[in-house]
Write a protein that holds these residues in place. Sequence first.
Motif, PDB file in Angstrom:
ATOM      1  N   SER A  17      27.109  42.620  35.952  1.00 48.74           N
ATOM      2  CA  SER A  17      27.639  41.427  35.295  1.00 48.74           C
ATOM      3  C   SER A  17      26.679  40.276  35.565  1.00 48.74           C
ATOM      4  O   SER A  17      25.926  40.286  36.521  1.00 48.74           O
ATOM      5  CB  SER A  17      29.002  41.085  35.876  1.00 48.74           C
ATOM      6  OG  SER A  17      28.887  40.867  37.258  1.00 48.74           O
ATOM      7  N   LEU A  33      32.185  32.273  41.941  1.00 50.76           N
ATOM      8  CA  LEU A  33      33.601  32.609  41.992  1.00 50.76           C
ATOM      9  C   LEU A  33      34.405  31.395  42.385  1.00 50.76           C
ATOM     10  O   LEU A  33      35.419  31.083  41.838  1.00 50.76           O
ATOM     11  CB  LEU A  33      33.850  33.700  43.029  1.00 50.76           C
ATOM     12  CG  LEU A  33      33.400  35.097  42.674  1.00 50.76           C
ATOM     13  CD1 LEU A  33      33.774  36.026  43.796  1.00 50.76           C
ATOM     14  CD2 LEU A  33      34.059  35.541  41.386  1.00 50.76           C
ATOM     15  N   THR A  40      43.128  36.811  43.530  1.00 52.73           N
ATOM     16  CA  THR A  40      44.037  37.812  42.972  1.00 52.73           C
ATOM     17  C   THR A  40      45.411  37.732  43.622  1.00 52.73           C
ATOM     18  O   THR A  40      46.434  37.924  42.947  1.00 52.73           O
ATOM     19  CB  THR A  40      43.486  39.240  43.151  1.00 52.73           C
ATOM     20  OG1 THR A  40      43.216  39.471  44.534  1.00 52.73           O
ATOM     21  CG2 THR A  40      42.234  39.438  42.334  1.00 52.73           C
ATOM     22  N   ILE A  63      45.158  45.978  42.843  1.00 56.73           N
ATOM     23  CA  ILE A  63      44.288  46.979  43.453  1.00 56.73           C
ATOM     24  C   ILE A  63      42.869  46.858  42.902  1.00 56.73           C
ATOM     25  O   ILE A  63      42.181  45.878  43.193  1.00 56.73           O
ATOM     26  CB  ILE A  63      44.872  48.401  43.333  1.00 56.73           C
ATOM     27  CG1 ILE A  63      45.407  48.691  41.926  1.00 56.73           C
ATOM     28  CG2 ILE A  63      45.998  48.575  44.347  1.00 56.73           C
ATOM     29  CD1 ILE A  63      46.057  50.087  41.788  1.00 56.73           C
ATOM     30  N   LEU A  64      42.395  47.851  42.148  1.00 64.58           N
ATOM     31  CA  LEU A  64      41.036  47.833  41.615  1.00 64.58           C
ATOM     32  C   LEU A  64      41.064  48.452  40.223  1.00 64.58           C
ATOM     33  O   LEU A  64      41.979  49.195  39.863  1.00 64.58           O
ATOM     34  CB  LEU A  64      40.081  48.641  42.506  1.00 64.58           C
ATOM     35  CG  LEU A  64      39.698  48.025  43.848  1.00 64.58           C
ATOM     36  CD1 LEU A  64      39.031  49.066  44.734  1.00 64.58           C
ATOM     37  CD2 LEU A  64      38.774  46.827  43.667  1.00 64.58           C
ATOM     38  N   LEU A  65      40.002  48.184  39.472  1.00 63.11           N
ATOM     39  CA  LEU A  65      39.930  48.645  38.088  1.00 63.11           C
ATOM     40  C   LEU A  65      40.178  50.142  37.927  1.00 63.11           C
ATOM     41  O   LEU A  65      41.026  50.562  37.133  1.00 63.11           O
ATOM     42  CB  LEU A  65      38.551  48.301  37.505  1.00 63.11           C
ATOM     43  CG  LEU A  65      38.287  48.833  36.093  1.00 63.11           C
ATOM     44  CD1 LEU A  65      39.173  48.145  35.084  1.00 63.11           C
ATOM     45  CD2 LEU A  65      36.824  48.662  35.727  1.00 63.11           C
ATOM     46  N   GLY A 114      43.337  42.436  40.688  1.00 65.71           N
ATOM     47  CA  GLY A 114      42.240  43.044  41.432  1.00 65.71           C
ATOM     48  C   GLY A 114      41.104  43.354  40.490  1.00 65.71           C
ATOM     49  O   GLY A 114      40.210  44.140  40.801  1.00 65.71           O
ATOM     50  N   LEU A 155      38.102  41.924  37.669  1.00 65.66           N
ATOM     51  CA  LEU A 155      37.266  40.807  37.280  1.00 65.66           C
ATOM     52  C   LEU A 155      37.545  40.484  35.814  1.00 65.66           C
ATOM     53  O   LEU A 155      37.975  41.354  35.048  1.00 65.66           O
ATOM     54  CB  LEU A 155      35.794  41.188  37.454  1.00 65.66           C
ATOM     55  CG  LEU A 155      35.399  41.553  38.884  1.00 65.66           C
ATOM     56  CD1 LEU A 155      34.059  42.279  38.892  1.00 65.66           C
ATOM     57  CD2 LEU A 155      35.314  40.298  39.738  1.00 65.66           C
ATOM     58  N   GLU A 213      35.638  40.247  33.393  1.00 65.33           N
ATOM     59  CA  GLU A 213      34.952  41.116  32.421  1.00 65.33           C
ATOM     60  C   GLU A 213      35.564  42.504  32.343  1.00 65.33           C
ATOM     61  O   GLU A 213      35.248  43.281  31.452  1.00 65.33           O
ATOM     62  CB  GLU A 213      33.460  41.234  32.742  1.00 65.33           C
ATOM     63  CG  GLU A 213      33.136  42.223  33.817  1.00 65.33           C
ATOM     64  CD  GLU A 213      32.519  41.563  35.018  1.00 65.33           C
ATOM     65  OE1 GLU A 213      32.698  40.343  35.171  1.00 65.33           O
ATOM     66  OE2 GLU A 213      31.867  42.280  35.797  1.00 65.33           O
ATOM     67  N   GLN A 214      36.438  42.831  33.283  1.00 67.67           N
ATOM     68  CA  GLN A 214      37.086  44.130  33.275  1.00 67.67           C
ATOM     69  C   GLN A 214      38.393  44.109  32.483  1.00 67.67           C
ATOM     70  O   GLN A 214      39.015  45.149  32.252  1.00 67.67           O
ATOM     71  CB  GLN A 214      37.339  44.612  34.717  1.00 67.67           C
ATOM     72  CG  GLN A 214      36.045  44.847  35.483  1.00 67.67           C
ATOM     73  CD  GLN A 214      36.248  45.087  36.971  1.00 67.67           C
ATOM     74  OE1 GLN A 214      37.248  44.681  37.553  1.00 67.67           O
ATOM     75  NE2 GLN A 214      35.280  45.734  37.611  1.00 67.67           N
ATOM     76  N   TRP A 239      38.438  36.087  38.526  1.00 68.40           N
ATOM     77  CA  TRP A 239      39.368  37.209  38.656  1.00 68.40           C
ATOM     78  C   TRP A 239      40.488  37.067  37.637  1.00 68.40           C
ATOM     79  O   TRP A 239      40.737  35.978  37.122  1.00 68.40           O
ATOM     80  CB  TRP A 239      39.966  37.237  40.070  1.00 68.40           C
ATOM     81  CG  TRP A 239      38.950  37.460  41.131  1.00 68.40           C
ATOM     82  CD1 TRP A 239      38.232  36.508  41.796  1.00 68.40           C
ATOM     83  CD2 TRP A 239      38.503  38.718  41.662  1.00 68.40           C
ATOM     84  NE1 TRP A 239      37.390  37.085  42.700  1.00 68.40           N
ATOM     85  CE2 TRP A 239      37.526  38.428  42.643  1.00 68.40           C
ATOM     86  CE3 TRP A 239      38.851  40.047  41.402  1.00 68.40           C
ATOM     87  CZ2 TRP A 239      36.897  39.441  43.372  1.00 68.40           C
ATOM     88  CZ3 TRP A 239      38.218  41.043  42.129  1.00 68.40           C
ATOM     89  CH2 TRP A 239      37.251  40.737  43.103  1.00 68.40           C
TER      90      TRP A 239
END
Lengths: 156, 406
Positions: free
Chosen positions: B21, B26, B230, B343-345, B369, B371, B373-374, B397
């Motif tokens: 990215s 941040l 987050t 959590i995470l992507l 959790g 970003l 862009e996710q 986030w």
Amino acid sequence: MMAATLKDAAARKPVLATIRLIVPAGAARPAPPVGPALGFYRLNLMAFCKDFNARTQKYKADTPMQVTLTAYKDSTFEFVVKSPSVSWFLKKAAGIETASSRPGHSNVSSLTLRHVYEIAKLKQADPFCKHMSLEALCKSIIGTANSMGIEIVKDL
Amino acid sequence: MLPSLVRASHAPLRRLISSFSSPRALSPRLPYVISSGGAGSLPPLILPLCAFSSPSRDSACGSSRGAQRGMGFCARAVDVSDEAPSTSAAAGYDLSAPYLSVRIRCLKQDAEVLSEALLCFGATSVTVDDIADAGNLDEISITSIYADGEDVNSSVSSAASSAGLNYSPVYEISVGKQCDWVATMQETYEPTEVADGLWVVPKWGTPPDPQATNIIINPGLAFGAGEHPTTKLCLHFLLEVIKGGEHVLDYGTGTGVLGIAALKMGAAVATGIDIDPQAIISASENLLLNGLHPNQMPVYLVSTSAQPSSLPNPVDESGENKLINNLDLESSRGTYDVVAANILLNPLLELVEDIVGYAKAGGIVAVSGILVEQVPKVKQIYSTYLDSILVSEMDGWACLQGTRRV
């Protein structure tokens, strides 16, 4: 894109330390190596783990990413994530786990220039390597390969 | 073939690397820098793996199986196998465990190349104190950390010769204990005002506003001390949706901060689940710190596979931990008014059916959790299951929420 870097460079925040470590993609935890290295400087370990893990979701889990972290005196930090070391790529490509104990005398295995080129392309995508020519990267990779006892041949 | 670094996901091309990215700050406290990747992606060139072992070598090296064996070299350097979430989580965490800290003197000009070499020869981290501070001295100290039991002597000498040093650097080894850095880490937490009248306060801190709703957290080794964007996004979400009496699921509970917050906001029951035993320990402690009863906030350790087993979980190091009986958890599927998963992507994408499945029809689900862009990927997957999707963002986030389709 480079604005953040230039701005910080201009601001020249006082740097406390530069920390290098290898962290498996998506799997940073408040444990070694992250814990002792960052904890010593009172850096926000959890924030680093969350941040690093989120940013490395695109990589295969546990790929050993090279991280360079700059800790500033005001307790903030930045970090840069790079792809794994050249030696890791060479070992993966050659299908070996350890380098030769006597490079130059007994070669462990062989790779082609094509492998070197592919690795160079991957490395060129790393932060701060874009300015390096593919030729320079290839030479450097061949040098590393030789020091590991991996022979580079034109074709196999 | 060269290792595929990238997760084989929905991308049509087989990419050997993805671009990073573009960097953006941040927050003032936590800038990061990751430059963009090279122009375009690599062509999907699949190279035949050609590895010949020389006759003098062990023939095992020549097999293409080696390529599948993964990170042999760096695994040795980093003890990656110990860090895989499932094994270290299962083993618990030994705070009295020692590690080796090695202080090495070298010439300033050699610091960088020596640092990288040390990482290749067994060091798990290498730290260089700021060069500018060293004044006019030509020498500088670098500190490298090793797992206990590593052969530091051979590592340093191999690294020095690999780095091309024409001298043998002087070094000194000392032993540290894990609890040293854990204690230091605890000191970094401060009370955080998450929203008007809502604070998250570390256990040893004093609530700046005793009249406010204060969530007391002992972070320990779990995530969720209140300061991360987050966590704040999820807390804002809860503030918005909790009206009183809800059953809430905190999926990936960490310190339990979200579950505890929900209860303080008026939820009837908050269930916390996590794959990390440290989280179970932390959440169990924190709910007590906040004057809650375990009946108000049951906490479950779940397995890393998508469907929690209905058998009792065999991992239970300390007698204090509740023996996990997931039958209760199983039977609660499809009953929650609110589900929050910070959590995470990748787990969010893989576990979408599990996460959404806990919500009742029309229940509200929030995932974070991720970003900014996710978000598109998450939205794409979750819009199959959720209506009225809303995205909120903070400092790069994001949090995505929606209601479970009937």
